[in-house]
Write a protein that holds these residues in place. Sequence first.
Motif, mmCIF file in Angstrom:
data_model
loop_
_atom_site.group_PDB
_atom_site.id
_atom_site.type_symbol
_atom_site.label_atom_id
_atom_site.label_comp_id
_atom_site.label_asym_id
_atom_site.label_seq_id
_atom_site.Cartn_x
_atom_site.Cartn_y
_atom_site.Cartn_z
ATOM 1 N N GLU A 1 -3.713 6.564 2.995
ATOM 2 C CA GLU A 1 -3.499 5.486 2.151
ATOM 3 C C GLU A 1 -4.028 5.720 0.721
ATOM 4 O O GLU A 1 -5.178 6.243 0.761
ATOM 5 C CB GLU A 1 -4.242 3.980 2.724
ATOM 6 C CG GLU A 1 -4.151 2.860 1.550
ATOM 7 C CD GLU A 1 -5.025 1.737 1.895
ATOM 8 O OE1 GLU A 1 -5.137 1.552 3.226
ATOM 9 O OE2 GLU A 1 -5.516 1.172 1.087
ATOM 10 N N GLU B 1 0.944 -1.317 -0.056
ATOM 11 C CA GLU B 1 -0.100 -0.018 0.020
ATOM 12 C C GLU B 1 1.125 1.189 0.112
ATOM 13 O O GLU B 1 2.011 1.340 0.708
ATOM 14 C CB GLU B 1 -0.993 0.015 1.281
ATOM 15 C CG GLU B 1 -1.876 -1.124 1.135
ATOM 16 C CD GLU B 1 -3.049 -1.177 2.395
ATOM 17 O OE1 GLU B 1 -4.030 -1.182 1.978
ATOM 18 O OE2 GLU B 1 -2.555 -0.788 3.627
ATOM 19 N N ASN C 1 -3.744 0.835 -3.255
ATOM 20 C CA ASN C 1 -3.497 -0.459 -2.995
ATOM 21 C C ASN C 1 -3.029 -1.456 -3.986
ATOM 22 O O ASN C 1 -3.860 -1.659 -4.805
ATOM 23 C CB ASN C 1 -4.840 -0.989 -2.322
ATOM 24 C CG ASN C 1 -4.468 -2.119 -0.925
ATOM 25 O OD1 ASN C 1 -3.399 -2.694 -1.149
ATOM 26 N ND2 ASN C 1 -5.485 -2.697 -0.311
HETATM 27 MG MG MG Z 1 -6.238 -0.945 1.416
#
Ligand code: MG
Length: 474
Positions: free
Chosen positions: A208, A182, A211
């Motif tokens: 984040e 990530e 991914n």
């Molecule tokens: Mg994720």
Amino acid sequence: VMKTTQSIRQDFLDFFRERGHTIVPSSTLVPGNDPTLLFTNSGMVQFKNVFLGSEKPGYVRAADVQRCLRAGGKHNDLDQVGYTARHHTFFEMLGNWSFGDYFKRDAILWAWELLTRVWGLAPERLLVTVYHTDDEAYGIWHDEVGVPADRIVRIGDNKGAPYASDNFWQMADTGPCGPCTEIFYDHGPAIPGGPPGSPDEDGDRYIEIWNLVFMQFDRQPDGTLLPLPAPCVDTGMGLERLAAVLQNVHSNYEIDLFQRLIRHAAALTGTEDLANGSLRVIADHIRACAFLIADGVLPSNEGRGYVLRRIIRRALRHGWMLGVRGAFFHRMLEPLVEEMGAAYPELVAGRETIEAALAAEEARFAETLDSGMKVFEDVAARASGGVIAGEDVFRLYDTYGFPVDLTADIARERGLRVDMPGFEAAMQAQRARARAASQFAGAVTLPAELASTLAPTVFDGYDAHTGEGRVLAI
Ligand code: MG
Ligand code: ATP
Ligand code: MG
Ligand code: MG
């Protein structure tokens, strides 16, 4: 010049088109290939059968912008909306895919190239995580990309739960699975007394953004991991989070698209403070509701339709908090079509249906919202130990059309909780009464999840408060 959300979508698709990817359209929010899944919650949903090998798409590389909803079922971010800078119910996921073609190396190098060279992000603001045993991904990040060791985090399994890690993805208990890596963006330290939406202490500093999933194993029923003959790549990047980074704002709600929706919501509700959290919720919820209706869901008392009803009612309650006593929510459709109609023709095509369905639900809830709020005030005042009694939660649900999550959400704002077991018990008691009163011999009650897979979602009347169950005559 500021990168618009619209141009980021385009950049992403162009980048991967130039690298041999076929651009595929977003699938709908109602998964056509998976009756066990309430909503499309990530880009991989439409490719599930490709990963399982039962479908051959005629290309080995694809890229898309997938509309997603995380407001029910396995992924539910509804309760985060309004509380974090980065969660929506509806959002757009940018994805690139390899079906047995390229693997970790290309996926990582391209992600880095797009972020740092095409979009010019400063490498020192980026951090990456890898699955703790994935030395291959670690090596690519460290040796080939040049990310220093102190910005690569190895993430292990959650204690006691093998593979229940954010960095190990699996489709189900058996079948395709594999490690993730990530990419996080560092929005910088909290600014004491900083403007609303600046990074805070609640985990919103490192966000984040992307991914990357490497499907490389086929998990057997006994838990062993066999290598997949043709490993696949599945990536997902939140468009709104990326736009926040590229537009140099901290919260998704400060990006161009959301700011315009928020300004409309402010005008419709007569709100001056553009940072008011209710405006954010309304701007979030109009997207979820409009796209759900565009994709064929209508408000009802069960399954997908009930999720839609709950989201609409939450939005209406926020309007009520801002002092609105008439209809307003369906009028958010027009600015939304202006923002997103070019990327999503189904929104333009469905315009009239969407507006009518929203207006009807708005009129329906308007009959009880005001009195329900008064009842809420009463029951909140006599909540003992900070807990609203289950009987009261049930009364709000049954008589005033307040879904339990709506009551819980209002309660949370006051630092109160709802007695869920008490609510369930009151609900069970009512079901037993309804069963006893049923005139159909042999009537059965199906769980909502099952019922919604049998019958198309229909526009139920407001009075049909049968709870989660649907009574079918057989
Ligand atoms: Mg994720
Ligand atoms: P988080 O840990 O922040 O909740 P996630 O790990 O649940 O995110 P993924 O399932 O990995 O998210 O989805 C891929 C990407 O989609 C994320 O990296 C993020 O950019 C974006 N994303 C996920 N959930 C949301 C959401 N509720 N609203 C907006 N974007 C989201
Ligand atoms: Mg999440
Ligand atoms: Mg995560």
